[in-house]
Write an enzyme that holds these catalytic residues in place. Structure first.
Site, PDB file in Angstrom:
ATOM      1  N   GLY A  75      -5.408  29.492  22.217  1.00  0.00           N
ATOM      2  CA  GLY A  75      -5.339  29.621  20.763  1.00  0.00           C
ATOM      3  C   GLY A  75      -4.317  28.691  20.158  1.00  0.00           C
ATOM      4  N   THR A  77      -2.660  25.793  18.354  1.00  0.00           N
ATOM      5  CA  THR A  77      -3.213  24.885  17.351  1.00  0.00           C
ATOM      6  C   THR A  77      -2.406  23.583  17.339  1.00  0.00           C
ATOM      7  OG1 THR A  77      -1.853  26.071  15.736  1.00  0.00           O
ATOM      8  CG2 THR A  77      -4.171  26.682  15.866  1.00  0.00           C
ATOM      9  N   GLY A 100     -10.231  28.791  20.387  1.00  0.00           N
ATOM     10  CA  GLY A 100     -10.445  29.331  19.045  1.00  0.00           C
ATOM     11  C   GLY A 100      -9.245  28.985  18.183  1.00  0.00           C
ATOM     12  N   SER A 101      -9.496  28.383  17.025  1.00  0.00           N
ATOM     13  CA  SER A 101      -8.377  28.165  16.093  1.00  0.00           C
ATOM     14  C   SER A 101      -7.907  29.512  15.561  1.00  0.00           C
ATOM     15  CB  SER A 101      -8.792  27.254  14.935  1.00  0.00           C
ATOM     16  OG  SER A 101      -9.842  27.839  14.195  1.00  0.00           O
ATOM     17  N   ASN A 102      -8.793  30.504  15.643  1.00  0.00           N
ATOM     18  CA  ASN A 102      -8.420  31.861  15.233  1.00  0.00           C
ATOM     19  C   ASN A 102      -9.316  32.837  15.983  1.00  0.00           C
ATOM     20  OD1 ASN A 102      -8.041  34.316  13.741  1.00  0.00           O
ATOM     21  ND2 ASN A 102      -7.062  33.064  12.177  1.00  0.00           N
ATOM     22  N   HIS A 135       1.611  31.157   5.975  1.00  0.00           N
ATOM     23  CA  HIS A 135       2.058  31.638   7.290  1.00  0.00           C
ATOM     24  C   HIS A 135       3.579  31.806   7.307  1.00  0.00           C
ATOM     25  CE1 HIS A 135      -1.948  30.294   8.678  1.00  0.00           C
ATOM     26  NE2 HIS A 135      -1.777  31.175   9.651  1.00  0.00           N
ATOM     27  N   LYS A 139       6.157  28.752  11.911  1.00  0.00           N
ATOM     28  CA  LYS A 139       4.960  27.989  12.312  1.00  0.00           C
ATOM     29  C   LYS A 139       5.260  26.494  12.372  1.00  0.00           C
ATOM     30  CE  LYS A 139      -0.015  27.644  11.553  1.00  0.00           C
ATOM     31  NZ  LYS A 139      -0.268  27.686  13.000  1.00  0.00           N
TER      32      LYS A 139
HETATM   33  N1  LIG Z   1      -5.903  31.023  17.697  1.00  0.00           N
HETATM   34  C1  LIG Z   1      -5.299  32.096  17.196  1.00  0.00           C
HETATM   35  O1  LIG Z   1      -5.919  33.149  16.944  1.00  0.00           O
HETATM   36  C2  LIG Z   1      -3.831  32.039  16.959  1.00  0.00           C
HETATM   37  C3  LIG Z   1      -3.159  30.900  17.287  1.00  0.00           C
HETATM   38  N2  LIG Z   1      -1.811  30.837  17.192  1.00  0.00           N
HETATM   39  C4  LIG Z   1      -1.199  29.622  17.702  1.00  0.00           C
HETATM   40  O2  LIG Z   1      -0.661  29.927  18.982  1.00  0.00           O
HETATM   41  C5  LIG Z   1       0.497  29.146  19.236  1.00  0.00           C
HETATM   42  C6  LIG Z   1       1.649  30.060  19.623  1.00  0.00           C
HETATM   43  O3  LIG Z   1       1.943  30.919  18.551  1.00  0.00           O
HETATM   44  P1  LIG Z   1       3.130  31.989  18.648  1.00  0.00           P
HETATM   45  O4  LIG Z   1       2.983  32.836  19.837  1.00  0.00           O
HETATM   46  O5  LIG Z   1       3.190  32.601  17.313  1.00  0.00           O
HETATM   47  O6  LIG Z   1       4.382  31.001  18.828  1.00  0.00           O
HETATM   48  P2  LIG Z   1       5.779  31.325  19.527  1.00  0.00           P
HETATM   49  O7  LIG Z   1       6.684  30.194  19.157  1.00  0.00           O
HETATM   50  O8  LIG Z   1       6.203  32.700  19.211  1.00  0.00           O
HETATM   51  O9  LIG Z   1       5.437  31.258  21.073  1.00  0.00           O
HETATM   52  C7  LIG Z   1       5.195  30.080  21.774  1.00  0.00           C
HETATM   53  C8  LIG Z   1       5.781  30.298  23.127  1.00  0.00           C
HETATM   54  O10 LIG Z   1       5.440  29.236  23.987  1.00  0.00           O
HETATM   55  C9  LIG Z   1       6.594  28.915  24.755  1.00  0.00           C
HETATM   56  N3  LIG Z   1       6.462  27.569  25.259  1.00  0.00           N
HETATM   57  C10 LIG Z   1       6.751  26.402  24.684  1.00  0.00           C
HETATM   58  N4  LIG Z   1       6.441  25.382  25.496  1.00  0.00           N
HETATM   59  C11 LIG Z   1       5.962  25.930  26.639  1.00  0.00           C
HETATM   60  C12 LIG Z   1       5.496  25.409  27.860  1.00  0.00           C
HETATM   61  N5  LIG Z   1       5.478  24.095  28.093  1.00  0.00           N
HETATM   62  N6  LIG Z   1       5.061  26.276  28.805  1.00  0.00           N
HETATM   63  C13 LIG Z   1       5.092  27.593  28.587  1.00  0.00           C
HETATM   64  N7  LIG Z   1       5.537  28.151  27.443  1.00  0.00           N
HETATM   65  C14 LIG Z   1       5.968  27.326  26.492  1.00  0.00           C
HETATM   66  C15 LIG Z   1       7.733  29.102  23.792  1.00  0.00           C
HETATM   67  O11 LIG Z   1       8.957  29.284  24.514  1.00  0.00           O
HETATM   68  P3  LIG Z   1      10.373  29.128  23.751  1.00  0.00           P
HETATM   69  O12 LIG Z   1      10.338  30.083  22.603  1.00  0.00           O
HETATM   70  O13 LIG Z   1      11.338  29.520  24.794  1.00  0.00           O
HETATM   71  O14 LIG Z   1      10.439  27.709  23.310  1.00  0.00           O
HETATM   72  C16 LIG Z   1       7.301  30.364  23.061  1.00  0.00           C
HETATM   73  O15 LIG Z   1       7.700  31.534  23.724  1.00  0.00           O
HETATM   74  C17 LIG Z   1       0.707  28.317  17.968  1.00  0.00           C
HETATM   75  O16 LIG Z   1       0.111  27.054  18.158  1.00  0.00           O
HETATM   76  C18 LIG Z   1      -0.061  29.076  16.890  1.00  0.00           C
HETATM   77  O17 LIG Z   1      -0.526  28.264  15.853  1.00  0.00           O
HETATM   78  C19 LIG Z   1      -1.089  31.888  16.743  1.00  0.00           C
HETATM   79  C20 LIG Z   1      -1.703  33.041  16.366  1.00  0.00           C
HETATM   80  C21 LIG Z   1      -3.130  33.212  16.446  1.00  0.00           C
HETATM   81  O1  LIG Z   2       0.754  30.166  13.973  1.00  0.00           O
HETATM   82  C1  LIG Z   2       0.216  31.236  13.634  1.00  0.00           C
HETATM   83  O2  LIG Z   2       0.853  32.285  13.467  1.00  0.00           O
HETATM   84  C2  LIG Z   2      -1.247  31.255  13.460  1.00  0.00           C
HETATM   85  N1  LIG Z   2      -1.911  30.202  13.834  1.00  0.00           N
HETATM   86  C3  LIG Z   2      -3.312  30.025  13.812  1.00  0.00           C
HETATM   87  C4  LIG Z   2      -3.677  28.873  12.917  1.00  0.00           C
HETATM   88  O3  LIG Z   2      -2.970  27.843  12.941  1.00  0.00           O
HETATM   89  O4  LIG Z   2      -4.685  28.951  12.222  1.00  0.00           O
HETATM   90  C5  LIG Z   2      -4.062  31.299  13.552  1.00  0.00           C
HETATM   91  C6  LIG Z   2      -3.392  32.285  12.655  1.00  0.00           C
HETATM   92  O5  LIG Z   2      -3.611  31.934  11.333  1.00  0.00           O
HETATM   93  C7  LIG Z   2      -1.925  32.473  12.972  1.00  0.00           C
END
Ligand SMILES: NC(=O)C1=CN([C@@H]2O[C@H](COP(=O)(O)OP(=O)(O)OC[C@H]3O[C@@H](n4cnc5c(N)ncnc54)[C@H](OP(=O)(O)O)[C@@H]3O)[C@@H](O)[C@H]2O)C=CC1
Ligand SMILES: O=C(O)C1=N[C@H](C(=O)O)C[C@H](O)C1
Length: 238
Positions: A75, A77, A100-102, A135, A139
């Site tokens: 997921g 992005t 999935g972008s979402n 957001h 982000k």
């Molecule tokens: N498709 C969907 O439905 C959704 C997509 N997203 C996307 O998911 C991604 C993550 O979101 P979110 O969880 O909120 O972000 P967070 O920043 O909370 O989490 C990302 C995690 O990845 C870790 N990380 C960074 N680099 C690495 C690596 N090389 N290997 C392993 N772990 C790593 C970070 O560690 P540290 O904090 O220690 O740097 C952090 O814990 C974003 O791109 C967001 O846009 C989010 C929500 C929904």
């Molecule tokens: O970073 C987020 O939090 C989210 N990222 C995804 C996106 O870039 O569309 C999905 C969701 O909106 C949350």
């Protein structure tokens, strides 16, 4: 099912909760602090990987999963400039990649609604259109992946729009996506058509991250008996 969680931030932790509730096991949990444990050998001991990290690390993580021969659900992005390369590698290595972008079921229904509305609006040149995504302030990418998916669908349908721009004053042929960053907002997407006399707006607003995490676990389950390049349209039969 034994899941490798790659990325243990906001999403990784939410996914862990849902996966355990659904009777799955977490075989590997990778964050920046134990990145050295993300090896082909460790991945091979799991049935599927779920990857939610950062744009800069996502594609290298996919490669490791393809090399390990396990499906990867992602997921993350902000990496789509490398999409063709990732799809090619997945196919060459006979891998399974579910992106999935979402992952929220509601957003995927919203994608369909957005296409239907664009079809109705295509001949209506008296309306102009713009999009807003809101957001949380942590982000990293803008516009959101979801906004890009919505925009791509609209550009395929609306004859007057050729490209999207982010936070710009758009030319007539451009679709502007406004990105706002505010507090802890999980994700709001609005598509708005406006004429001189009225406007029509559709909005999806996530109440929490639960829907994204639930969809990602459903996708991982789906990968156990489906192969290749997959997405939420396949899973939801849309
Ligand atoms: N498709 C969907 O439905 C959704 C997509 N997203 C996307 O998911 C991604 C993550 O979101 P979110 O969880 O909120 O972000 P967070 O920043 O909370 O989490 C990302 C995690 O990845 C870790 N990380 C960074 N680099 C690495 C690596 N090389 N290997 C392993 N772990 C790593 C970070 O560690 P540290 O904090 O220690 O740097 C952090 O814990 C974003 O791109 C967001 O846009 C989010 C929500 C929904
Ligand atoms: O970073 C987020 O939090 C989210 N990222 C995804 C996106 O870039 O569309 C999905 C969701 O909106 C949350």
């Amino acid at each position: 099912m034994k899941i490798a969680l790659i990325g243990y931030g906001k999403m990784g932790q939410e996914i862990e909760k849902i996966a355990l509730e659904r009777g799955h096991e977490i075989g590997l949990k990778i964050d920046i602090s134990n990145q050295q444990d993300l090896t082909v050998e460790n991945l091979k001991a799991c049935d599927v990987a779920i990857e939610f990290t950062i744009p800069a690390s996502a594609t290298a993580n996919y490669s490791l999963c393809f090399d390990a021969g396990i499906p990867v659900v992602s997921g993350t992005t902000g990496w789509l400039d490398k999409k063709e390369q990732v799809y090619r590698e997945c196919t060459e290595k006979n891998g399974t990649f579910f992106y999935g972008s979402n992952f929220s079921v509601g957003v995927n229904l919203f994608f369909e609604l957005n296409k239907k509305l664009a079809e109705l609006m295509a001949p209506r040149s008296e309306y102009d259109v713009e999009m807003t995504e809101v957001h949380h302030t942590q982000k990293l990418d803008a516009p959101s992946g979801t906004a890009i998916s919505l925009a791509d669908d609209m550009l395929n349908i609306l004859p007057g729009k050729d490209t999207w721009v982010n936070d710009a004053i758009p030319a007539k042929n451009e679709l502007n996506i406004k990105s706002e960053r505010e507090g802890q907002v999980p994700g709001i997407h609005t598509v708005r058509y406006e004429s001189d006399i009225d406007f029509i707006e559709i909005t999806h607003s996530a109440k929490s991250r639960k829907g994204f995490a639930f969809g990602a676990v459903l996708a991982a389950e789906y990968c156990l008996d489906h192969k290749g390049i997959l997405n939420m349209k396949d899973l939801l039969n849309l």
